[in-house]
Design a protein around this motif. Sequence first.
Motif, PDB file in Angstrom:
ATOM      1  N   GLN A  64       0.899  -1.405   0.004  1.00  0.00           N
ATOM      2  CA  GLN A  64       0.080  -0.074   0.096  1.00  0.00           C
ATOM      3  C   GLN A  64       0.943   1.334   0.225  1.00  0.00           C
ATOM      4  OE1 GLN A  64      -3.283  -0.332   0.065  1.00  0.00           O
ATOM      5  NE2 GLN A  64      -3.320   1.827  -0.641  1.00  0.00           N
ATOM      6  N   THR A  65       0.657   2.265  -0.905  1.00  0.00           N
ATOM      7  CA  THR A  65       1.521   3.430  -1.130  1.00  0.00           C
ATOM      8  C   THR A  65       0.528   4.471  -1.074  1.00  0.00           C
ATOM      9  OG1 THR A  65       1.280   3.552  -3.438  1.00  0.00           O
ATOM     10  CG2 THR A  65       3.011   2.111  -2.649  1.00  0.00           C
ATOM     11  N   ASN A  66       1.415   5.814  -1.059  1.00  0.00           N
ATOM     12  CA  ASN A  66       0.337   6.974  -0.783  1.00  0.00           C
ATOM     13  C   ASN A  66       0.237   7.490  -2.474  1.00  0.00           C
ATOM     14  OD1 ASN A  66       3.019   7.907  -2.181  1.00  0.00           O
ATOM     15  ND2 ASN A  66       3.605   8.842  -0.197  1.00  0.00           N
ATOM     16  N   ALA A  67      -0.294   8.564  -2.674  1.00  0.00           N
ATOM     17  CA  ALA A  67      -0.915   8.999  -3.906  1.00  0.00           C
ATOM     18  C   ALA A  67       0.463   8.945  -4.965  1.00  0.00           C
ATOM     19  CB  ALA A  67      -1.715  10.257  -4.089  1.00  0.00           C
ATOM     20  N   LEU A 273     -13.009  -4.596 -16.715  1.00  0.00           N
ATOM     21  CA  LEU A 273     -11.992  -4.798 -15.637  1.00  0.00           C
ATOM     22  C   LEU A 273     -10.843  -3.702 -16.025  1.00  0.00           C
ATOM     23  CD1 LEU A 273     -11.876  -8.502 -15.766  1.00  0.00           C
ATOM     24  CD2 LEU A 273     -12.708  -7.227 -13.892  1.00  0.00           C
ATOM     25  N   VAL A 274     -10.689  -3.401 -17.265  1.00  0.00           N
ATOM     26  CA  VAL A 274      -9.364  -2.534 -17.359  1.00  0.00           C
ATOM     27  C   VAL A 274     -10.055  -1.104 -16.780  1.00  0.00           C
ATOM     28  CG1 VAL A 274      -7.743  -1.524 -19.072  1.00  0.00           C
ATOM     29  CG2 VAL A 274      -8.347  -4.023 -19.243  1.00  0.00           C
ATOM     30  N   SER A 275     -11.135  -0.765 -17.338  1.00  0.00           N
ATOM     31  CA  SER A 275     -11.743   0.365 -16.583  1.00  0.00           C
ATOM     32  C   SER A 275     -11.827   0.441 -15.141  1.00  0.00           C
ATOM     33  CB  SER A 275     -13.289   0.595 -17.177  1.00  0.00           C
ATOM     34  OG  SER A 275     -13.117   0.768 -18.561  1.00  0.00           O
ATOM     35  N   GLU A 280      -8.978   2.772 -10.210  1.00  0.00           N
ATOM     36  CA  GLU A 280      -8.504   2.551  -8.896  1.00  0.00           C
ATOM     37  C   GLU A 280      -7.156   3.191  -8.919  1.00  0.00           C
ATOM     38  OE1 GLU A 280      -9.929   1.694  -6.134  1.00  0.00           O
ATOM     39  OE2 GLU A 280     -11.707   1.511  -7.204  1.00  0.00           O
ATOM     40  N   ALA A 281      -6.379   2.784  -9.963  1.00  0.00           N
ATOM     41  CA  ALA A 281      -4.824   3.135  -9.896  1.00  0.00           C
ATOM     42  C   ALA A 281      -4.593   4.560 -10.113  1.00  0.00           C
ATOM     43  CB  ALA A 281      -4.370   2.112 -11.099  1.00  0.00           C
ATOM     44  N   PHE A 282      -5.404   5.143 -11.173  1.00  0.00           N
ATOM     45  CA  PHE A 282      -5.014   6.362 -11.501  1.00  0.00           C
ATOM     46  C   PHE A 282      -6.016   7.505 -11.155  1.00  0.00           C
ATOM     47  CE2 PHE A 282      -3.038   3.584 -14.562  1.00  0.00           C
ATOM     48  CZ  PHE A 282      -1.868   3.934 -14.511  1.00  0.00           C
ATOM     49  N   GLN A 287      -2.869   2.469  -5.745  1.00  0.00           N
ATOM     50  CA  GLN A 287      -2.087   1.582  -6.764  1.00  0.00           C
ATOM     51  C   GLN A 287      -1.896   0.236  -6.286  1.00  0.00           C
ATOM     52  OE1 GLN A 287       1.836   3.653  -7.441  1.00  0.00           O
ATOM     53  NE2 GLN A 287       0.790   5.708  -8.002  1.00  0.00           N
ATOM     54  N   GLY A 288      -2.049   0.025  -5.237  1.00  0.00           N
ATOM     55  CA  GLY A 288      -1.944  -1.285  -4.565  1.00  0.00           C
ATOM     56  C   GLY A 288      -3.125  -2.057  -5.272  1.00  0.00           C
TER      57      GLY A 288
END
Length: 319
Positions: A64-67, A273-275, A280-282, A287-288
């Motif tokens: 788990q990371t920050n932004a 799924l890619v959407s 979630e990631a961008f 990102q996790g």
Amino acid sequence: MTPSGGCGGSAGASPRRPRSHRPRRRNPTSVGAWPILFIGPFMLGIAVFYYWPIVKNIVSSLQQTNAFGRNPEFVGLQNYSDVFSSPDLGSAMFNTLLYTLIVLLGIPLSVIIASIIELPGLKFKRLYRILYFMPYLAMPMAVAQVWKIVYNGQFGLFNQILRGLGVNDPPYWLVTPGWALAAVALFGLWASIGFNVIILSAGLKSIPRELYEAASIDGASRWRQFRSITVPLLSPSIFFLAIMTTISGFQLFGALYAMIGTGNPAEPRTRSLVSLFYREAFVNNNQGMGAAIAIVIFLLVAAVTVVQFLGQKKWVNYV
């Protein structure tokens, strides 16, 4: 006096000749280091740009990371737990599978088109192949924008045709949740036909014409020849297209992003799924969880591909 036998033996003895150093025969199977020299840079590129990102993504899915992607903290399988407990996962998986199934319908349609193009005596075959393949060469995002205009609810070509046929209130295709995904899938089906026709045309050329001539002599109709000769001997090409179409279907994102967008009321009902990974990631900067979704997509594609390879033994005929 030296005995004659001894003299004869010493006189008749020939001096020893030095052993000739024959060159060692080279092993015909040995090719030295040349394959490594030529293949090495290519394999290095694959390792750096393909395998290392996969390993990095697996590590990121456990953190788990920050932004900004900094300060990683190991959380184990928590990201995967969040993915499978997400209420959007089921709908995204259903949309992805539905889109893939609809686009797969383009394969039998392409078989029919390729068979018509390769009919003996048909003129302008090259022109037909070029016309079908040209849309595949165009930029997908640009073509998607053209189809977005075609689907326009007010002045789009589809609705103009429907109004001409007597439909008073045709749907707004790309903003209606029940129609948006089907409209994007129809675009994907159309976009895949050009590539499919080229591959199938090449496969049709490898089928001996003698088989069709013998079938005609035996009284087989065109439909029987198509069903008993064309389709079985074309099955390797069909199998290849099924694999490629399935993989591209699970990677659905560009067409949705270009035609549906993010502020569209139909977007939550058409999310793939890619959407979901992109959001979630961008967008949410998680990102996790995004990495975990990417691993889930990778495993799904791998599982479906393995099932296809196992099932191809029952219907694919390799000559």
